[in-house]
Enzyme design. Structure first.
Site, PDB file in Angstrom:
ATOM      1  N   CYS A   1       0.793  -1.235   0.000  1.00  0.00           N
ATOM      2  CA  CYS A   1       0.000   0.000   0.000  1.00  0.00           C
ATOM      3  C   CYS A   1       0.828   1.290   0.000  1.00  0.00           C
ATOM      4  O   CYS A   1       0.574   2.166  -0.833  1.00  0.00           O
ATOM      5  CB  CYS A   1      -0.982   0.042   1.146  1.00  0.00           C
ATOM      6  SG  CYS A   1      -1.236  -1.492   2.000  1.00  0.00           S
TER       7      CYS A   1
ATOM      8  N   LYS B   1     -14.940  -4.506   5.531  1.00  0.00           N
ATOM      9  CA  LYS B   1     -14.471  -5.281   4.374  1.00  0.00           C
ATOM     10  C   LYS B   1     -15.467  -6.342   3.955  1.00  0.00           C
ATOM     11  O   LYS B   1     -16.338  -6.735   4.729  1.00  0.00           O
ATOM     12  CB  LYS B   1     -13.137  -5.939   4.704  1.00  0.00           C
ATOM     13  CG  LYS B   1     -13.226  -6.922   5.875  1.00  0.00           C
ATOM     14  CD  LYS B   1     -11.946  -7.720   6.052  1.00  0.00           C
ATOM     15  CE  LYS B   1     -12.079  -8.709   7.201  1.00  0.00           C
ATOM     16  NZ  LYS B   1     -10.985  -9.656   7.305  1.00  0.00           N
TER      17      LYS B   1
ATOM     18  N   HIS C   1      -8.604  -1.223  -0.633  1.00  0.00           N
ATOM     19  CA  HIS C   1      -7.514  -2.164  -0.836  1.00  0.00           C
ATOM     20  C   HIS C   1      -8.159  -3.497  -1.187  1.00  0.00           C
ATOM     21  O   HIS C   1      -9.129  -3.884  -0.556  1.00  0.00           O
ATOM     22  CB  HIS C   1      -6.747  -2.257   0.489  1.00  0.00           C
ATOM     23  CG  HIS C   1      -5.780  -3.371   0.555  1.00  0.00           C
ATOM     24  ND1 HIS C   1      -4.434  -3.184   0.455  1.00  0.00           N
ATOM     25  CD2 HIS C   1      -5.963  -4.691   0.713  1.00  0.00           C
ATOM     26  CE1 HIS C   1      -3.831  -4.345   0.552  1.00  0.00           C
ATOM     27  NE2 HIS C   1      -4.728  -5.274   0.699  1.00  0.00           N
TER      28      HIS C   1
ATOM     29  N   ASP D   1      -2.433  -7.655  -5.577  1.00  0.00           N
ATOM     30  CA  ASP D   1      -2.889  -6.502  -4.832  1.00  0.00           C
ATOM     31  C   ASP D   1      -3.424  -5.430  -5.771  1.00  0.00           C
ATOM     32  O   ASP D   1      -3.006  -5.351  -6.919  1.00  0.00           O
ATOM     33  CB  ASP D   1      -1.662  -5.926  -4.107  1.00  0.00           C
ATOM     34  CG  ASP D   1      -2.032  -5.259  -2.819  1.00  0.00           C
ATOM     35  OD1 ASP D   1      -3.229  -5.104  -2.539  1.00  0.00           O
ATOM     36  OD2 ASP D   1      -1.099  -4.882  -2.078  1.00  0.00           O
TER      37      ASP D   1
ATOM     38  N   GLN E   1       1.267 -10.998  -3.524  1.00  0.00           N
ATOM     39  CA  GLN E   1      -0.151 -10.658  -3.433  1.00  0.00           C
ATOM     40  C   GLN E   1      -0.634 -10.154  -4.775  1.00  0.00           C
ATOM     41  O   GLN E   1       0.078  -9.421  -5.457  1.00  0.00           O
ATOM     42  CB  GLN E   1      -0.347  -9.518  -2.440  1.00  0.00           C
ATOM     43  CG  GLN E   1      -0.254  -9.913  -1.002  1.00  0.00           C
ATOM     44  CD  GLN E   1      -0.615  -8.734  -0.119  1.00  0.00           C
ATOM     45  OE1 GLN E   1      -0.057  -7.649  -0.264  1.00  0.00           O
ATOM     46  NE2 GLN E   1      -1.542  -8.950   0.788  1.00  0.00           N
TER      47      GLN E   1
ATOM     48  N   ARG F   1       6.803 -11.385   5.116  1.00  0.00           N
ATOM     49  CA  ARG F   1       6.289 -11.184   6.471  1.00  0.00           C
ATOM     50  C   ARG F   1       6.903 -12.223   7.391  1.00  0.00           C
ATOM     51  O   ARG F   1       7.028 -13.386   7.016  1.00  0.00           O
ATOM     52  CB  ARG F   1       4.764 -11.330   6.481  1.00  0.00           C
ATOM     53  CG  ARG F   1       4.087 -10.293   5.615  1.00  0.00           C
ATOM     54  CD  ARG F   1       2.576 -10.426   5.690  1.00  0.00           C
ATOM     55  NE  ARG F   1       1.962  -9.490   4.758  1.00  0.00           N
ATOM     56  CZ  ARG F   1       0.658  -9.443   4.506  1.00  0.00           C
ATOM     57  NH1 ARG F   1      -0.164 -10.283   5.127  1.00  0.00           N
ATOM     58  NH2 ARG F   1       0.172  -8.579   3.643  1.00  0.00           N
TER      59      ARG F   1
ATOM     60  N   HIS G   1      -5.174  -1.156  -5.466  1.00  0.00           N
ATOM     61  CA  HIS G   1      -5.805  -0.100  -4.697  1.00  0.00           C
ATOM     62  C   HIS G   1      -6.698   0.694  -5.614  1.00  0.00           C
ATOM     63  O   HIS G   1      -6.300   1.043  -6.716  1.00  0.00           O
ATOM     64  CB  HIS G   1      -4.754   0.781  -4.026  1.00  0.00           C
ATOM     65  CG  HIS G   1      -4.002   0.020  -2.982  1.00  0.00           C
ATOM     66  ND1 HIS G   1      -2.836  -0.656  -3.269  1.00  0.00           N
ATOM     67  CD2 HIS G   1      -4.275  -0.234  -1.681  1.00  0.00           C
ATOM     68  CE1 HIS G   1      -2.429  -1.272  -2.181  1.00  0.00           C
ATOM     69  NE2 HIS G   1      -3.273  -1.045  -1.203  1.00  0.00           N
TER      70      HIS G   1
END
Length: 645
Positions: A336, A471, A517, A385, A383, A365, A387
């Site tokens: 992000c 979410k 996200h 991912d 990911q 992570r 946005h």
RNA sequence: GCCGGCGUAGCUCAAUGGUAGAGCAACGGUUUCGUAAACCGUAGGUCGGAGGUUCAACUCCUCUCGCCGGCUCCA
């Protein structure tokens, strides 16, 4: 007399104080025999209990979920009794029913091994044969504590202290007494001695708290009939056979190694080929769906992570910083902040919103060693991912769009069953969440609006929202009926403010955008593991690393096999001719079967003379001889339609 | 990280303090075969790693790495 309403709407009269068992008998002797409990005005009760006033009655058998829960719970008690009979100095923890079974936690100085399970099972069968009546009684809290004190059940004392009820209920079978809300079966003989199995022993912290002592937990499963137990055990065996950790090794797709470190996946050529196919499909859909694809670095300065709040809230998940010319840099656990850097690289106008920026972003992570699990839980993963940055007015449409987009993407991989969860904040603790009340209300409203616009059924999860926003999660159901969370679509009320994200509105003034996200497959590694297990390694043709093998019947046909392979390769089919000398056709077929290759083209003298190929599927179906152009047409169609085979 | 279990050839697994073994795979040869394993032979191991106990350790002990089942967390 009292009047009881049955589930079918019929009413029956009984004397006040009739037991639920007698009610079941009055309805039918068969029902009475199968009954294990009853719902009285929707509340679950023991069969022995008596009713004194008008109410709705629903007799429960073990074929219902509530009935199964009773069966599982009572079996847990029988197991606890067996453990107490066999071992000294056992202290009881908790022993609830869980999906498909039960567990019980014991504080026991002796270490339990799997060979103890057989002994415990035998003792359980003895307890069942004794046909001990299971009695329920109530005590005041003080009396309850005395009883447990006397028995040395320190853990139970702690549980009593936490109860907020006036009285405490106990269940007793023989000399075994347990603190328990119930309900339970009327007697131990209700459990079929051949239909339960103790599965495993494992450590479990008392109350799941790491600072508390570790207890020994025994997991078990129980069913009505042995055949049901066998079916369940067969299902567990099937899950084991399909385990991606086994399949990725057997099919030479992905590996892990100690030398490189735990939780880090190595994609071999075949796995790599599949990953490219997955990612290419993903990119194609994203471009079609109005996304732009971006790339961002793997590390970033400490300041970035301070601004984003990760160093405050997510430090435990991040690796130690590396120092570069006096500056601390962190490897990214999330993408992000980097996407925000691109957004903030210049002034943004309302005219360019919504922005949909996607990245296959690899993040690292820290996961504790004990939690690592094949490709499902790793330390480095990619990911999918993205946005979405938009104006408040655009948010409803964007949410709807991303929901449909996600389902479409997942369907492309052959998943057809989904469960949707809406996670909202806990209204009792608004102070725990970032962002203003109004934003939360609007965000929740647009999530609900999107779900309802498409008539999606969903579960509302109160208090399950992350601190920075509500979410929607989508869980997929796999071929074995297991559900896996992949998609998550999250509002973020935290980041835009922290990075002071702005756009110039129609009014010429600065406004804060909304940021959503989302990750659809979740992580490529994890999603890949699901694909492997869902398909049991027999992937749909479009995803198969190798789509066709050409198998010559004898060495004489090698040249023909090569030319067939060449022609297939020329039209973009992934193909190999297995012309290695000294291999029988049976051997080649067996190898191809084990590799789960969708199409086998057997070519011998006949095919060579007629210019055909004999098509065999990995399903063992024999399609017989076929002209090559016909086969190309067939397989191309299967690939385009993303069919299994 | 914690509790318990495990780690022997590329893979699947034997060997309970006394010279490490099998099947498959690999390699060499023979066989040229019609829908799930042809035959013969060869080679392959500091028994996860380090330290210790012992005349002697794959075997016992300690530490460490990794894996498995859980606890916790989550993509």
């Amino acid at each position: 007399m009292i009047q009881l309403v049955l589930p079918d709407g019929n009413k029956k009269e009984f004397k006040a104080g009739v037991s639920l068992y007698e009610v079941a008998q009055a309805i039918g002797p068969g029902l009475a025999k199968a009954a294990v409990g009853a719902l009285v005005d929707g509340e679950l009760h023991d069969l022995r209990e008596r009713v004194y006033k008008n109410c709705a009655i629903n007799i429960i058998t073990t074929s219902s979920p509530q009935g199964r829960e009773i069966l599982c719970h009572t079996t847990a008690h029988i197991m606890a009794q067996a453990v107490k009979n066999l071992f000294h100095a056992v202290k009881l923890g908790i022993g609830p029913a869980i999906t498909d079974g039960f567990y019980y936690d014991f504080d026991l100085p002796r270490r339990l091994s799997s060979s103890d399970l057989e002994k415990i099972s035998e003792e359980m069968r003895r307890i069942i044969a004794d046909d001990l009546s299971i009695e329920r009684w109530e005590k005041s809290r003080e009396e309850a504590k005395e009883i447990m004190q006397e028995r040395g059940e320190e853990l139970k004392l702690e549980l009593i202290d936490e109860l907020d009820t006036e009285t405490v209920t106990f269940y007793q079978q023989g000399d075994f007494i347990d603190l328990c809300r119930g309900p339970h079966l009327p007697s131990t003989s209700y459990v079929n001695p051949n239909a339960f199995k103790l599965i495993s022993v494992a450590g479990a912290y008392w109350k799941g708290d790491e600072s508390r002592p570790m207890l020994q937990r025994i997991y078990g499963t129980v069913w009505n009939k042995k055949t049901e137990l066998d079916t369940h055990l067969e299902r567990l065996a099937e899950i084991e056979r399909r385990d991606h950790r086994k399949l990725i090794k057997e099919l030479d797709l992905v590996s892990f190694n100690d030398e490189g470190g735990a939780g880090l996946a190595y994609w071999h050529p075949k796995g790599g080929r599949m990953r490219v196919l997955i990612e290419d499909y993903w990119r194609k859909l994203h471009y079609e769906g109005g996304y732009e694809i971006i790339f961002t670095p793997h590390i970033g300065r400490a300041q970035l992570w301070e601004t984003s709040g990760h160093l405050d809230f997510y430090r435990d998940g991040m690796y130690s910083p590396m120092e570069i010319e006096g500056q601390d840099y962190y490897i990214k656990p999330m993408n992000c902040p980097f996407h925000v850097m691109i957004y903030n690289s210049r002034t943004r106008s309302y005219r360019e919103l919504p922005l949909r920026w996607a990245e296959l972003g690899t993040v690292y992570r820290y996961e504790r060693s004990g939690t690592l699990h094949g490709m499902l839980r790793v330390r480095g993963f990619t990911q999918d991912d993205a946005h979405i940055i938009c104006t408040p007015e655009q948010i409803d449409e964007e949410i709807l769009r991303v929901l449909e987009f996600s389902l479409n993407l997942l369907r492309g991989f052959g998943f057809t069953k989904f469960k949707i969860e809406l996670s909202v904040r806990n209204p009792k603790t608004p102070e725990k969440y970032a962002g203003e009340d109004l934003m939360w209300e609007e965000a929740e409203a647009s999530l609900v609006k999107a779900l309802e616009a498409k008539n999606f059924s969903y579960h509302r999860m109160e208090g399950e929202a992350v601190f920075y926003g509500p979410k929607i999660d989508i869980k997929i159901e796999d071929a074995l009926g297991r559900t896996w969370q992949c998609t998550t679509i999250q509002f973020d009320f935290n980041i835009p403010g922290r990075f002071d994200m702005m756009y110039i509105g129609e009014d010429g003034k600065e406004h804060r955008p909304y940021m959503v996200h989302r990750a659809l497959l979740g992580s490529i590694e994890r999603f890949y593991a699901l694909l492997v297990e869902h398909y049991n390694g027999a992937f749909p043709v479009w995803l198969s690393p190798l789509q066709v093998v050409v198998l010559p019947v004898s060495q004489d046909n090698s040249g023909y096999a090569q030319s067939i392979a060449q022609q297939l390769r020329a039209v973009g089919i992934r193909v190999e001719a297995r012309t290695e000398r000294g291999r029988t056709i049976n051997y080649l077929i067996r190898q191809a079967q084990l590799e789960k290759i969708p199409y086998m083209l057997v070519v011998g003298k006949r095919e060579e003379e007629q210019g055909t190929v004999a098509v065999r599927l990995r399903t063992e179906e024999d399609l017989g001889p076929c002209r090559l152009d016909q086969f190309i047409e067939l397989i191309t169609e299967k690939i385009t339609r993303k069919e299994l085979i």
